[in-house]
Write a protein that holds these residues in place. Structure first.
Motif, PDB file in Angstrom:
ATOM      1  N   LEU A 195      51.573 117.332 -15.440  1.00 47.34           N
ATOM      2  CA  LEU A 195      51.759 116.549 -14.231  1.00 47.34           C
ATOM      3  C   LEU A 195      50.555 115.643 -14.049  1.00 47.34           C
ATOM      4  CD1 LEU A 195      53.189 119.300 -11.832  1.00 47.34           C
ATOM      5  CD2 LEU A 195      54.445 117.652 -13.251  1.00 47.34           C
ATOM      6  N   ASP A 196      50.793 114.355 -14.096  1.00 45.82           N
ATOM      7  CA  ASP A 196      49.719 113.373 -14.023  1.00 45.82           C
ATOM      8  C   ASP A 196      49.061 113.418 -12.647  1.00 45.82           C
ATOM      9  OD1 ASP A 196      48.109 111.075 -14.035  1.00 45.82           O
ATOM     10  OD2 ASP A 196      49.481 110.048 -15.393  1.00 45.82           O
ATOM     11  N   PRO A 197      47.724 113.594 -12.560  1.00 45.02           N
ATOM     12  CA  PRO A 197      47.070 113.650 -11.242  1.00 45.02           C
ATOM     13  C   PRO A 197      47.167 112.344 -10.467  1.00 45.02           C
ATOM     14  CG  PRO A 197      45.436 113.592 -13.015  1.00 45.02           C
ATOM     15  CD  PRO A 197      46.762 113.811 -13.661  1.00 45.02           C
ATOM     16  N   SER A 198      47.422 111.238 -11.161  1.00 44.32           N
ATOM     17  CA  SER A 198      47.520 109.945 -10.476  1.00 44.32           C
ATOM     18  C   SER A 198      48.955 109.633 -10.046  1.00 44.32           C
ATOM     19  CB  SER A 198      47.006 108.828 -11.385  1.00 44.32           C
ATOM     20  OG  SER A 198      47.798 108.729 -12.554  1.00 44.32           O
ATOM     21  N   TRP A 199      49.873 110.608 -10.159  1.00 48.11           N
ATOM     22  CA  TRP A 199      51.267 110.310  -9.875  1.00 48.11           C
ATOM     23  C   TRP A 199      51.524 109.829  -8.441  1.00 48.11           C
ATOM     24  CZ3 TRP A 199      55.360 108.487 -11.638  1.00 48.11           C
ATOM     25  CH2 TRP A 199      56.561 108.572 -10.927  1.00 48.11           C
ATOM     26  N   PRO A 200      50.914 110.419  -7.393  1.00 48.84           N
ATOM     27  CA  PRO A 200      51.174 109.885  -6.044  1.00 48.84           C
ATOM     28  C   PRO A 200      50.910 108.384  -5.941  1.00 48.84           C
ATOM     29  CG  PRO A 200      50.014 111.969  -5.904  1.00 48.84           C
ATOM     30  CD  PRO A 200      50.042 111.604  -7.352  1.00 48.84           C
ATOM     31  N   HIS A 201      49.927 107.908  -6.699  1.00 50.26           N
ATOM     32  CA  HIS A 201      49.641 106.471  -6.732  1.00 50.26           C
ATOM     33  C   HIS A 201      50.645 105.747  -7.635  1.00 50.26           C
ATOM     34  CE1 HIS A 201      47.693 102.768  -8.012  1.00 50.26           C
ATOM     35  NE2 HIS A 201      47.618 103.254  -9.233  1.00 50.26           N
ATOM     36  N   LEU A 202      50.909 106.304  -8.817  1.00 47.92           N
ATOM     37  CA  LEU A 202      51.833 105.657  -9.759  1.00 47.92           C
ATOM     38  C   LEU A 202      53.241 105.575  -9.174  1.00 47.92           C
ATOM     39  CD1 LEU A 202      50.837 107.147 -13.233  1.00 47.92           C
ATOM     40  CD2 LEU A 202      50.652 104.775 -12.515  1.00 47.92           C
ATOM     41  N   TYR A 206      55.681 102.343  -9.271  1.00 52.28           N
ATOM     42  CA  TYR A 206      57.052 102.331  -9.796  1.00 52.28           C
ATOM     43  C   TYR A 206      58.055 101.940  -8.707  1.00 52.28           C
ATOM     44  CZ  TYR A 206      56.137 104.299 -14.424  1.00 52.28           C
ATOM     45  OH  TYR A 206      55.735 104.484 -15.721  1.00 52.28           O
ATOM     46  N   GLU A 207      57.816 102.414  -7.493  1.00 46.30           N
ATOM     47  CA  GLU A 207      58.714 102.057  -6.399  1.00 46.30           C
ATOM     48  C   GLU A 207      58.667 100.553  -6.144  1.00 46.30           C
ATOM     49  OE1 GLU A 207      61.619 102.932  -3.626  1.00 46.30           O
ATOM     50  OE2 GLU A 207      60.690 104.273  -5.108  1.00 46.30           O
ATOM     51  N   LEU A 208      57.481  99.962  -6.227  1.00 42.99           N
ATOM     52  CA  LEU A 208      57.346  98.513  -6.056  1.00 42.99           C
ATOM     53  C   LEU A 208      58.107  97.776  -7.147  1.00 42.99           C
ATOM     54  CD1 LEU A 208      56.078  96.061  -4.670  1.00 42.99           C
ATOM     55  CD2 LEU A 208      54.021  96.416  -6.055  1.00 42.99           C
ATOM     56  N   LEU A 209      57.988  98.240  -8.390  1.00 42.46           N
ATOM     57  CA  LEU A 209      58.717  97.608  -9.493  1.00 42.46           C
ATOM     58  C   LEU A 209      60.220  97.726  -9.285  1.00 42.46           C
ATOM     59  CD1 LEU A 209      58.945  96.331 -12.294  1.00 42.46           C
ATOM     60  CD2 LEU A 209      58.584  98.596 -13.280  1.00 42.46           C
ATOM     61  N   LEU A 235      57.910  99.729 -21.428  1.00 45.77           N
ATOM     62  CA  LEU A 235      58.572 100.736 -20.592  1.00 45.77           C
ATOM     63  C   LEU A 235      59.179 101.844 -21.458  1.00 45.77           C
ATOM     64  CD1 LEU A 235      60.380  98.505 -17.921  1.00 45.77           C
ATOM     65  CD2 LEU A 235      58.532 100.126 -17.493  1.00 45.77           C
ATOM     66  N   LEU A 236      59.777 101.452 -22.584  1.00 50.86           N
ATOM     67  CA  LEU A 236      60.353 102.448 -23.485  1.00 50.86           C
ATOM     68  C   LEU A 236      59.267 103.355 -24.075  1.00 50.86           C
ATOM     69  CD1 LEU A 236      63.093 100.371 -25.329  1.00 50.86           C
ATOM     70  CD2 LEU A 236      63.457 102.370 -23.890  1.00 50.86           C
ATOM     71  N   ASP A 237      58.087 102.793 -24.347  1.00 53.08           N
ATOM     72  CA  ASP A 237      56.975 103.619 -24.838  1.00 53.08           C
ATOM     73  C   ASP A 237      56.607 104.699 -23.823  1.00 53.08           C
ATOM     74  OD1 ASP A 237      56.780 102.253 -27.210  1.00 53.08           O
ATOM     75  OD2 ASP A 237      55.205 100.899 -26.522  1.00 53.08           O
ATOM     76  N   LEU A 238      56.700 104.367 -22.538  1.00 55.16           N
ATOM     77  CA  LEU A 238      56.313 105.319 -21.499  1.00 55.16           C
ATOM     78  C   LEU A 238      57.301 106.467 -21.346  1.00 55.16           C
ATOM     79  CD1 LEU A 238      55.049 102.874 -18.720  1.00 55.16           C
ATOM     80  CD2 LEU A 238      53.658 104.397 -20.131  1.00 55.16           C
ATOM     81  N   PHE A 239      58.499 106.358 -21.928  1.00 56.49           N
ATOM     82  CA  PHE A 239      59.463 107.454 -21.853  1.00 56.49           C
ATOM     83  C   PHE A 239      58.955 108.705 -22.565  1.00 56.49           C
ATOM     84  CE2 PHE A 239      62.551 104.435 -20.326  1.00 56.49           C
ATOM     85  CZ  PHE A 239      63.459 105.208 -19.623  1.00 56.49           C
ATOM     86  N   ASP A 240      57.912 108.570 -23.373  1.00 59.62           N
ATOM     87  CA  ASP A 240      57.341 109.733 -24.045  1.00 59.62           C
ATOM     88  C   ASP A 240      56.348 110.466 -23.150  1.00 59.62           C
ATOM     89  OD1 ASP A 240      57.193 111.475 -26.152  1.00 59.62           O
ATOM     90  OD2 ASP A 240      55.681 110.348 -27.256  1.00 59.62           O
ATOM     91  N   SER A 241      56.217 110.044 -21.887  1.00 58.57           N
ATOM     92  CA  SER A 241      55.336 110.726 -20.946  1.00 58.57           C
ATOM     93  C   SER A 241      55.803 112.161 -20.740  1.00 58.57           C
ATOM     94  CB  SER A 241      55.331 109.989 -19.609  1.00 58.57           C
ATOM     95  OG  SER A 241      54.698 110.758 -18.611  1.00 58.57           O
ATOM     96  N   GLU A 242      54.838 113.076 -20.607  1.00 57.78           N
ATOM     97  CA  GLU A 242      55.194 114.478 -20.383  1.00 57.78           C
ATOM     98  C   GLU A 242      55.478 114.786 -18.920  1.00 57.78           C
ATOM     99  OE1 GLU A 242      52.802 117.406 -22.140  1.00 57.78           O
ATOM    100  OE2 GLU A 242      52.983 116.594 -24.157  1.00 57.78           O
ATOM    101  N   ASP A 243      55.219 113.838 -18.031  1.00 60.79           N
ATOM    102  CA  ASP A 243      55.477 114.062 -16.609  1.00 60.79           C
ATOM    103  C   ASP A 243      56.949 113.738 -16.319  1.00 60.79           C
ATOM    104  OD1 ASP A 243      55.600 114.039 -13.817  1.00 60.79           O
ATOM    105  OD2 ASP A 243      53.494 113.461 -13.659  1.00 60.79           O
ATOM    106  N   PRO A 244      57.767 114.729 -15.969  1.00 57.31           N
ATOM    107  CA  PRO A 244      59.193 114.459 -15.737  1.00 57.31           C
ATOM    108  C   PRO A 244      59.446 113.519 -14.573  1.00 57.31           C
ATOM    109  CG  PRO A 244      58.618 116.694 -15.043  1.00 57.31           C
ATOM    110  CD  PRO A 244      57.421 116.151 -15.759  1.00 57.31           C
ATOM    111  N   ARG A 245      58.530 113.461 -13.612  1.00 61.66           N
ATOM    112  CA  ARG A 245      58.713 112.564 -12.474  1.00 61.66           C
ATOM    113  C   ARG A 245      58.628 111.114 -12.919  1.00 61.66           C
ATOM    114  NH1 ARG A 245      53.896 115.186  -9.107  1.00 61.66           N
ATOM    115  NH2 ARG A 245      52.933 114.611 -11.114  1.00 61.66           N
ATOM    116  N   GLU A 246      57.708 110.837 -13.828  1.00 57.07           N
ATOM    117  CA  GLU A 246      57.585 109.465 -14.329  1.00 57.07           C
ATOM    118  C   GLU A 246      58.809 109.082 -15.144  1.00 57.07           C
ATOM    119  OE1 GLU A 246      54.337 106.526 -16.477  1.00 57.07           O
ATOM    120  OE2 GLU A 246      54.044 108.697 -16.604  1.00 57.07           O
TER     121      GLU A 246
END
Length: 517
Positions: A195-202, A206-209, A235-246
């Protein structure tokens, strides 16, 4: 004496102010020979890195000179500038204020340490919240003299600021970290997701995008210049993120881009294909296959008929081979939905799908075999008699092997196929071909299978065959008895031949030969 103490206290206070200023992160100079402390080094893990961010990952502000350019390309000292709210300024002044707020949004911070730059982080959070509200707000009544809510230079700065935040090197995967510590360690599939610690900010970014993409004020003719192929690939590269929320946000964003930007649709499909190819034939590791398949499920549902050859090739070259990796259980539900969608769209593809499943049928993985049987039932429900006849012989040979599986769940799941009325009707129409293939497997289960539940289900299927066509049942039974008798006779002949060889060998070797019975 008292005056000296006061003066020293004043000088000490000045040094403290200077020290605090020195602790603030200095922005890197735009030229290689610029003065100032060097920016901290960002480690880019090659195995997990997305395309590099266009901005420095350590500078919390950018220069005012970037009003109409990329707001993340010119860092500047981190001086907080009080900005008014967008609703408090005249409509004509909002584009300039938007650009200033986007410069603040483009600033990046270290969210792993909550004590660093708390005021700047809060200011950025408030700016993001205000931008989200502004972008998603409905447009006012049409007025020829009213300024555009999102001018082109603001859209360019908006996409650049979002890119500076979300396009970043991903942290090392859990299996990579474990391998670095202990190369011989087996991967643990039950580990908690990162879980990315910066997720509340990210999440706000994402909501803005997302709000920008779905906004009625976003003109696709203008926006496609900034939400381009490069953005789609990153964006497709980011699908490999381990954070399911992202990954969940990425799924929604990419789906909305596919729906709004028709010009990007072929490229998005091709890019997803390439992700699948690399996963299937190279790495067999990717965190976002399930989310990509969810997007494709809705895309396939919208395919027009007759289906294009491109889509059929996608089925045979990408979707069917996705059954090969060991980790298929993670995304099998989404994969099965996509496969069934193809068959429901074009029933002629049923033969291709069933033969593809047989090609990748697992040999030693029983849990994977249970998944395949479940998917096979869904495909057969959408299969027409003509397509069924093309593949029924190899299909029921495999089902016969499943019936005799020593793993009771595999045998049980195969027997459950006879609970489906459509499948039973297909079998009944072709019973003269299917009965002889299946009969031997049923008899073996009755005689020797260890599980009582499998015994009961086998007896029910056997009775169903008898009620369906008693003459064919008796004929198959007679053939089975004759085959068993021939097999017994051959076994006796083989045993007799071995005895004769042993006797001849003993006679030739004399009394010194030791025979092992």
């Amino acid at each position: 004496m008292f005056n000296k103490i006061i003066k020293r206290g004043g000088r000490k206070g000045q040094r403290t102010d200077g020290a605090e200023a020195a602790q603030r992160p200095a922005a890197p100079s735009s030229s290689s020979g610029g003065a100032g402390a060097p920016a901290p080094v960002t480690v880019n893990h090659a195995s997990r890195a997305s395309a590099p961010s266009p901005s420095s990952p350590t500078s919390p502000h950018v220069a005012p000179s970037a009003l109409s350019a990329n707001p993340a390309s010119h860092p500047s000292p981190p001086l907080l500038e009080p900005l008014p709210l967008l609703r408090d300024v005249a409509a004509a002044d909002r584009p300039g204020l938007l650009l200033r707020k986007l410069r603040l949004v483009a600033a990046l911070f270290d969210f792993s340490d909550s004590l660093k730059h708390p005021r700047e982080k809060e200011a950025k959070r408030q700016a993001l919240l205000e931008l989200v509200d502004y972008v998603q707000a409905p447009s006012p009544a049409a007025n020829a003299n009213a300024p555009v809510r999102l001018p082109e230079n603001v859209q360019e700065a908006l996409v650049a600021a979002i890119s500076a935040n979300i396009f970043r090197p991903l942290p090392p995967a859990l299996h990579e970290s474990a391998a670095a510590i202990d190369p011989g360690a087996a991967p643990d599939d039950e580990e908690e997701p990162y879980l990315d610690p910066s997720w509340p900010h990210l999440q706000l970014v994402y909501e803005l995008l997302l709000r920008y993409i779905v906004s009625t004020d976003t003109d696709t003719k203008v926006a496609k210049r900034y939400v381009d192929h490069a953005v789609v690939l990153r964006l497709l590269d980011l699908f490999d993120s381990e954070d399911p929320r992202e990954r969940e946000y990425l799924k929604t964003v990419l789906h909305r881009i596919y729906g709004k930007f028709m010009v990007h649709r072929p490229f998005i499909r091709k890019a997803i294909n390439n992700v699948f190819y690399r996963f299937i034939f190279e790495t067999e590791r990717h965190n976002g296959i399930g989310e990509l398949l969810e997007i494709l499920g809705s895309i396939i549902n919208g395919f027009a008929l007759p289906m294009k050859e491109e889509h059929k090739l996608f089925l045979s070259r990408a979707l069917i081979p996705l059954h090969k990796p060991k980790s298929v259980a993670i995304y099998h539900q989404q994969l099965s939905y996509c496969i069934v969608q193809f068959v429901e769209k074009d029933y002629k593809l049923a033969d291709t799908v069933i033969r593809g499943l047989l090609k990748y049928w697992p040999v030693t993985n029983c849990q994977k075999e249970v998944l395949f049987l479940g998917e096979l039932e869904e495909v057969l429900e959408a299969t027409q008699p003509a397509e069924f006849q093309r593949c029924m012989v190899p299909l029921f040979k495999q089902i016969g092997r499943c019936l005799n599986s020593s793993h009771f769940q595999v045998a049980e799941r195969a027997l459950f196929l006879w609970n489906n009325d459509h499948i039973v009707s297909l079998i009944a129409q072709n019973r003269s071909v299917i009965f002889p293939i299946i009969f031997e497997a049923l008899e073996r289960n009755i005689q020797s299978h260890w599980n009582q539940a499998v015994h009961g289900l086998t007896a029910n299927v056997r009775k169903m065959f008898l009620d369906m066509d008693s003459e064919l049942f008796e004929e198959c039974q007679q053939q089975y008895i004759e085959k068993q008798a021939r097999a017994k006779e051959m076994a006796e002949q083989r045993e007799s031949a071995w005895r004769q060889l042993e006797a001849a060998a003993a006679k030739a070797a004399g009394d010194d030969m030791v025979l092992v019975n």
